[in-house]
Motif scaffolding. Sequence first.
Motif, PDB file in Angstrom:
ATOM      1  N   GLY A 131      88.463  14.802  77.653  1.00  0.00           N
ATOM      2  CA  GLY A 131      89.334  15.885  77.215  1.00  0.00           C
ATOM      3  C   GLY A 131      89.265  16.096  75.720  1.00  0.00           C
ATOM      4  N   ILE A 132      89.232  15.016  74.980  1.00  0.00           N
ATOM      5  CA  ILE A 132      89.152  15.111  73.527  1.00  0.00           C
ATOM      6  C   ILE A 132      87.791  15.655  73.112  1.00  0.00           C
ATOM      7  N   ALA A 133      86.729  15.247  73.812  1.00  0.00           N
ATOM      8  CA  ALA A 133      85.396  15.785  73.514  1.00  0.00           C
ATOM      9  C   ALA A 133      85.333  17.278  73.811  1.00  0.00           C
ATOM     10  N   SER A 134      85.982  17.713  74.869  1.00  0.00           N
ATOM     11  CA  SER A 134      85.963  19.144  75.185  1.00  0.00           C
ATOM     12  C   SER A 134      86.767  19.945  74.166  1.00  0.00           C
ATOM     13  N   ILE A 135      87.882  19.398  73.693  1.00  0.00           N
ATOM     14  CA  ILE A 135      88.643  20.085  72.639  1.00  0.00           C
ATOM     15  C   ILE A 135      87.798  20.190  71.370  1.00  0.00           C
ATOM     16  N   GLY A 136      87.088  19.140  71.055  1.00  0.00           N
ATOM     17  CA  GLY A 136      86.224  19.168  69.870  1.00  0.00           C
ATOM     18  C   GLY A 136      85.114  20.201  69.997  1.00  0.00           C
ATOM     19  N   SER A 137      84.487  20.269  71.165  1.00  0.00           N
ATOM     20  CA  SER A 137      83.408  21.244  71.339  1.00  0.00           C
ATOM     21  C   SER A 137      83.937  22.672  71.329  1.00  0.00           C
ATOM     22  N   LEU A 138      85.108  22.906  71.914  1.00  0.00           N
ATOM     23  CA  LEU A 138      85.698  24.247  71.867  1.00  0.00           C
ATOM     24  C   LEU A 138      86.085  24.635  70.446  1.00  0.00           C
ATOM     25  N   THR A 139      86.536  23.675  69.672  1.00  0.00           N
ATOM     26  CA  THR A 139      86.870  23.949  68.276  1.00  0.00           C
ATOM     27  C   THR A 139      85.623  24.315  67.475  1.00  0.00           C
ATOM     28  N   VAL A 140      84.518  23.614  67.716  1.00  0.00           N
ATOM     29  CA  VAL A 140      83.262  23.934  67.034  1.00  0.00           C
ATOM     30  C   VAL A 140      82.795  25.337  67.413  1.00  0.00           C
ATOM     31  N   ILE A 141      82.879  25.680  68.686  1.00  0.00           N
ATOM     32  CA  ILE A 141      82.489  27.020  69.137  1.00  0.00           C
ATOM     33  C   ILE A 141      83.380  28.072  68.492  1.00  0.00           C
ATOM     34  N   PHE A 142      84.671  27.803  68.420  1.00  0.00           N
ATOM     35  CA  PHE A 142      85.602  28.739  67.791  1.00  0.00           C
ATOM     36  C   PHE A 142      85.243  28.969  66.325  1.00  0.00           C
ATOM     37  N   VAL A 143      84.967  27.901  65.590  1.00  0.00           N
ATOM     38  CA  VAL A 143      84.628  28.027  64.170  1.00  0.00           C
ATOM     39  C   VAL A 143      83.310  28.783  63.997  1.00  0.00           C
ATOM     40  N   LEU A 144      82.318  28.490  64.845  1.00  0.00           N
ATOM     41  CA  LEU A 144      81.038  29.185  64.752  1.00  0.00           C
ATOM     42  C   LEU A 144      81.178  30.679  65.011  1.00  0.00           C
ATOM     43  N   THR A 145      82.014  31.053  65.968  1.00  0.00           N
ATOM     44  CA  THR A 145      82.145  32.472  66.286  1.00  0.00           C
ATOM     45  C   THR A 145      82.985  33.216  65.255  1.00  0.00           C
ATOM     46  N   GLY A 163      62.760  42.258  69.845  1.00  0.00           N
ATOM     47  CA  GLY A 163      62.470  41.459  68.661  1.00  0.00           C
ATOM     48  C   GLY A 163      63.695  41.021  67.889  1.00  0.00           C
ATOM     49  N   ARG A 164      64.870  41.040  68.507  1.00  0.00           N
ATOM     50  CA  ARG A 164      66.107  40.614  67.832  1.00  0.00           C
ATOM     51  C   ARG A 164      66.331  39.129  68.078  1.00  0.00           C
ATOM     52  N   ASP A 165      66.853  38.439  67.091  1.00  0.00           N
ATOM     53  CA  ASP A 165      67.092  37.002  67.175  1.00  0.00           C
ATOM     54  C   ASP A 165      68.219  36.707  68.167  1.00  0.00           C
ATOM     55  N   VAL A 166      67.956  35.842  69.145  1.00  0.00           N
ATOM     56  CA  VAL A 166      68.924  35.561  70.211  1.00  0.00           C
ATOM     57  C   VAL A 166      70.111  34.754  69.689  1.00  0.00           C
ATOM     58  N   LEU A 167      69.883  33.763  68.835  1.00  0.00           N
ATOM     59  CA  LEU A 167      70.983  32.953  68.301  1.00  0.00           C
ATOM     60  C   LEU A 167      71.964  33.818  67.506  1.00  0.00           C
ATOM     61  N   SER A 168      71.448  34.691  66.664  1.00  0.00           N
ATOM     62  CA  SER A 168      72.324  35.570  65.888  1.00  0.00           C
ATOM     63  C   SER A 168      73.122  36.488  66.799  1.00  0.00           C
ATOM     64  N   ARG A 169      72.491  36.990  67.838  1.00  0.00           N
ATOM     65  CA  ARG A 169      73.186  37.886  68.764  1.00  0.00           C
ATOM     66  C   ARG A 169      74.269  37.138  69.548  1.00  0.00           C
ATOM     67  N   LEU A 170      74.004  35.877  69.903  1.00  0.00           N
ATOM     68  CA  LEU A 170      75.017  35.076  70.597  1.00  0.00           C
ATOM     69  C   LEU A 170      76.230  34.816  69.713  1.00  0.00           C
ATOM     70  N   LEU A 171      75.982  34.454  68.461  1.00  0.00           N
ATOM     71  CA  LEU A 171      77.093  34.167  67.544  1.00  0.00           C
ATOM     72  C   LEU A 171      77.930  35.417  67.286  1.00  0.00           C
ATOM     73  N   TYR A 172      77.280  36.538  67.024  1.00  0.00           N
ATOM     74  CA  TYR A 172      78.021  37.773  66.772  1.00  0.00           C
ATOM     75  C   TYR A 172      78.701  38.278  68.040  1.00  0.00           C
ATOM     76  N   GLY A 173      78.057  38.122  69.182  1.00  0.00           N
ATOM     77  CA  GLY A 173      78.649  38.575  70.437  1.00  0.00           C
ATOM     78  C   GLY A 173      79.890  37.784  70.802  1.00  0.00           C
ATOM     79  N   ALA A 174      79.856  36.493  70.585  1.00  0.00           N
ATOM     80  CA  ALA A 174      81.040  35.677  70.862  1.00  0.00           C
ATOM     81  C   ALA A 174      82.148  35.982  69.874  1.00  0.00           C
TER      82      ALA A 174
END
Length: 103
Positions: free
Chosen positions: A13-27, A69-80
């Motif tokens: 549970g703590i690992a999942s909270i940490g990963s969700l927090t990282v995803i939140f900060v990245l987006t 030819g668009r970068d997939v990582l950039s599109r994922l970050l902006y889309g989220a």
Amino acid sequence: MKKRSLLRANAKGIASIGSLTVIFVLTVFAPLFAPFDPYRQSLQDILIPPGSTYSGDGGMSLLGTDQLGRDVLSRLLYGAGSRSGSVSSLLPSQVCWAVSLAS
């Protein structure tokens, strides 16, 4: 002693909270973390596999490029990040869950 055993019992549970927090900060801070412009199209860089370099500027594409030819990582970050309403609603639930674990 009790807190230590509580952390061990809920390590997943703590690992999942940490990963969700990282995803939140990245987006939320997608413009800082995205390596390229998510809307820039390059017909020379169509369907580049992950880990390859672009032909134009020599940058590395971690997740490759799409059919335009668009970068997939950039599109994922902006889309989220554009779904910030749904992402930001996760934070209060994480806080409530962490408080309930601590008590």
